[in-house]
Scaffold this active site. Structure first.
Site, PDB file in Angstrom:
ATOM      1  N   GLU A  33      34.514  22.685  46.065  1.00  0.00           N
ATOM      2  CA  GLU A  33      34.901  22.686  44.691  1.00  0.00           C
ATOM      3  C   GLU A  33      34.618  23.966  44.251  1.00  0.00           C
ATOM      4  O   GLU A  33      33.881  24.222  43.163  1.00  0.00           O
ATOM      5  CB  GLU A  33      33.646  21.914  44.058  1.00  0.00           C
ATOM      6  CG  GLU A  33      33.582  20.365  44.825  1.00  0.00           C
ATOM      7  CD  GLU A  33      32.379  19.186  44.026  1.00  0.00           C
ATOM      8  OE1 GLU A  33      32.129  20.038  43.820  1.00  0.00           O
ATOM      9  OE2 GLU A  33      33.215  18.013  43.974  1.00  0.00           O
ATOM     10  N   CYS A  39      29.117  13.428  38.269  1.00  0.00           N
ATOM     11  CA  CYS A  39      28.926  14.658  37.404  1.00  0.00           C
ATOM     12  C   CYS A  39      29.705  14.070  36.076  1.00  0.00           C
ATOM     13  O   CYS A  39      29.098  14.720  34.770  1.00  0.00           O
ATOM     14  CB  CYS A  39      28.682  15.639  38.212  1.00  0.00           C
ATOM     15  SG  CYS A  39      30.050  15.620  39.350  1.00  0.00           S
TER      16      CYS A  39
HETATM   17 ZN   LIG Z   1      31.820  17.022  37.663  1.00  0.00          ZN
END
Ligand SMILES: [Zn+2]
Length: 658
Positions: free
Chosen positions: A331, A422
């Site tokens: 990420e 998230c």
């Molecule tokens: Zn996230």
């Protein structure tokens, strides 16, 4: 006598310190708090209301269904059972609570407040006697879940123990500000006191793998005035990059990337870092935390570092949608100019982090270029993260889709929830805080940064000013601001002129407009045209202001063609389309099912048409050339009408895709 002189010296010292303290207490520019700004427009207000009525209750329900809330009850001995889910699941609950607290500040709601208090009592039960709070360990300390570490703080790189509580501090401060109640704040303080007791110079060393506690600690410092929280935030930042990593990395371990120093921005001390690398959300939270600490301590080494890193992102690692973090693996930020479209990761949380960071840089430097980046991110790569209905989400936000590749955690379109939630929970807390990004002030200066129809009450040094902003932005660029000072007085109003209105899509050479801007913005003050003297992105109006003074800003919104820097391989020979702050995209559904084989000839003429019934009401762009027709919609609104092809960038000439 000696005592008297001594007291006078102490008093003088106190005065000097507090005077300095006044100046250096925090950011030189302050946002006008979101509680003092009332948005009443057709674009953002429905989204904030959907967030309140749909997204927040929906996310709480998901937390109930997935055992996230029961984990607190189990840790508190209120119910039996094992820890369920991932070790960072506590943070999701805290983030929704933060959003709920902001919503309560705007719209009091006894039922929601009761729900929050009930939740807080579970969190209180889950907190151990010494303040420790981490349900993943407390429920069954002998058998903590994967990644949590055997003992407390023994696996900080992965455990998210400090990350989770950072979100709790933010939520607790928000709830205290919203209600004046300290039931949540006292849990946060008890926890932070424990962390302070354990960590620090001459105490335990280490730093969290996922930054966040730094931001939370600064918020705790602001609300309590207790400097130890500020020191602790700085300590955690300064611990990064201090140690040579002796740990062996096993490539067969599921955590082989996730424990690497570069991945968590610990490859160098933070003040020596020059480029954005590693996990993009962690990075932006860290840069935001550094800005917060530097704003208070005036640590120039921090400011220099985040300024350098910002240059790297803005000139080499930013998507035209404001998205950042191009790599799925880790990420993470890619190399310079590594900005693929179909596989672009662009996590929704990273877009939110980019807004946090750029807002802080504006508050430090007072330059509108940061708001240019913030606005681009807000209207494009951040807003795309949530559906119009408020209960479907993107985790990654790519700039191209073939309608097959399941980029969104196993899906080709938005999903209701994720194991790692998230992004939805970040949307919950971000949207209700949006009003705070519109206006700012410093001494006797008011900054107007975003064009969102709203009313604001702003307290400047010598006056109180009520501002009324009327606009239908982002659909057109006519903005009217009525200035109502409490008493006529001299002050300054700085109005941002967006970079895109001056021929500069971003404050770097990463993207540029193909066509030059012909029509310039116009600014009138009480009907008199003002010269376009732009400094740091603002036109400054200094005068004695009277009730009812009117500023009119006209930002022409031509349809602009964007090209990327020649080193961005994926965008070569292609253009993207922008109008006002909105980046557009082409979807199959509007273009006979296919867009990836289409091209935009340079002489294709685009027209704009407002469709009130489509996708919540949008401007559609219609391009026509020799019988060829292309239809574009705002990027944020894509993927609401079934699965299909989508592209932001299309070639200028017909060519065969490989
Ligand atoms: Zn996230």
């Amino acid at each position: 006598m000696k005592i008297k002189i001594f007291s006078i010296i102490i008093f003088l010292l106190f005065l000097i310190l507090t005077c300095n303290g006044e100046i250096h207490k925090d950011y030189p520019i302050k946002p006008v708090p979101f509680t003092k700004v009332k948005i009443n427009d057709n674009f953002w207000l429905p989204r904030i209301e959907t967030n309140l009525k749909v997204t927040i209750p929906f996310a709480f329900k998901k937390c109930e269904e997935t055992g996230r809330i029961d984990n607190f009850a189990k840790a508190g001995g209120l119910m039996k059972g094992k820890f369920v889910g991932r070790r960072y699941n506590d943070s999701d609950v805290f983030k929704i609570m933060e959003g709920a607290a902001y919503s309560l500040s705007l719209y009091p709601d006894p039922e929601l407040e009761k729900y929050m208090d009930n939740l807080i009592s579970k969190i209180e039960a889950a907190q151990e006697d010494d303040g420790y709070l981490y349900t993943a360990r407390t429920i069954d300390p002998e058998n903590p879940p994967l990644g949590a570490g055997k003992e407390r703080w023994s696996n900080l790189g992965l455990s998210h123990e400090l990350y989770n509580v950072g979100h709790m501090y933010e939520a607790a401060v928000a709830y205290y500000m919203a209600t004046g109640k300290n039931n949540f704040l006292k849990i946060a303080i008890k926890n932070a006191d424990l962390i302070y007791k354990v960590f620090g110079p001459n105490k335990r060393h280490g730093y969290p793998g996922h930054q966040e506690i730094e931001i939370g600690l600064v918020k705790l410092y602001r609300v309590t005035g207790n400097e130890k929280y500020l020191k602790l935030a700085k300590f955690f930042l300064d611990e990064r990059g201090k140690y040579k990593f002796k740990r062996k990395f096993s490539t067969s371990s599921p955590f082989s990337i996730y424990n690497q120093p570069w991945y968590m921005q610990a490859h160098k001390p933070v003040i020596e870092q020059t480029k954005a690398i590693g996990h993009a959300v962690r990075a932006t939270y860290m840069y935001s935390g550094m800005a917060d600490v530097a704003a208070i301590t005036r640590d120039n080494a921090y400011i220099n570092a985040i300024d350098r890193i910002w240059e790297n992102v803005i000139s080499k690692k930013l998507y035209i949608t404001g998205g950042i973090g191009s790599r799925r693996e880790g990420e993470a930020f890619g190399e310079d100019y590594e900005l693929p479209n179909a596989t672009a990761y662009n996590e929704t949380c990273a877009a939110i982090g980019n807004v946090f960071w750029n807002h802080r840089l504006f508050l430090l430097h007072g330059d509108a270029k940061y708001i240019d980046v913030l606005e681009r991110t807000l209207y494009n790569g951040l807003l795309s993260g949530v559906s119009l209905s408020g209960d479907r989400f993107f985790y990654p936000n790519p700039l191209e889709s073939d309608g097959k590749y399941k980029f969104n955690q196993g899906e080709v379109t938005r999903k209701p929830w994720f194991d790692c939630a998230c992004c939805p929970t970040n949307i919950c807390r971000f949207l209700p805080s949006l009003p705070k990004y519109i206006y700012a002030y410093r001494d006797n200066i008011i900054y107007i940064n975003l064009f969102i129809q709203s009313e604001a009450n702003i307290k400047i040094k010598d006056n109180k000013v009520h501002l009324i902003q009327e606009t239908n932005y982002p659909w057109n660029g006519m903005i009217k601001i009525i200035v109502n000072p409490e008493i006529p007085s001299d002050f300054e109003i700085k109005i941002r002129i967006p970079g895109w209105a001056l021929g500069k899509p971003v404050p770097s050479d990463l993207y540029s407009f193909l066509n030059q801007v012909i029509e310039k913005p116009k600014l009138r003050l009480n009907t008199l045209i003002q010269p376009l003297n732009i400094n740091k992105g603002y036109i400054s109006l200094k005068k004695r202001w009277n009730k009812g003074d009117i500023i009119e800003l006209i930002l022409p919104m031509p349809i602009q063609r964007i090209i990327a820097h020649e080193k961005v391989r994926d965008d070569q020979g292609k253009i993207a389309i922008q109008r006002g702050p909105l980046v557009y995209c082409f979807e199959g559904i509007d273009n006979r099912g296919k867009v990836l084989n289409r091209f935009i000839p340079d002489n294709m003429n685009f027209k704009v048409k407002f469709h009130p019934e489509l996708l919540g009401g949008i401007n559609v762009l219609i391009g026509e050339h020799k019988g060829e027709k292309l239809i574009a919609i705002p990027y944020y609104a894509w993927s609401h009408r079934g699965v299909g092809e989508m592209a932001v960038w299309l070639p200028r000439k017909k060519y065969k895709r490989n």
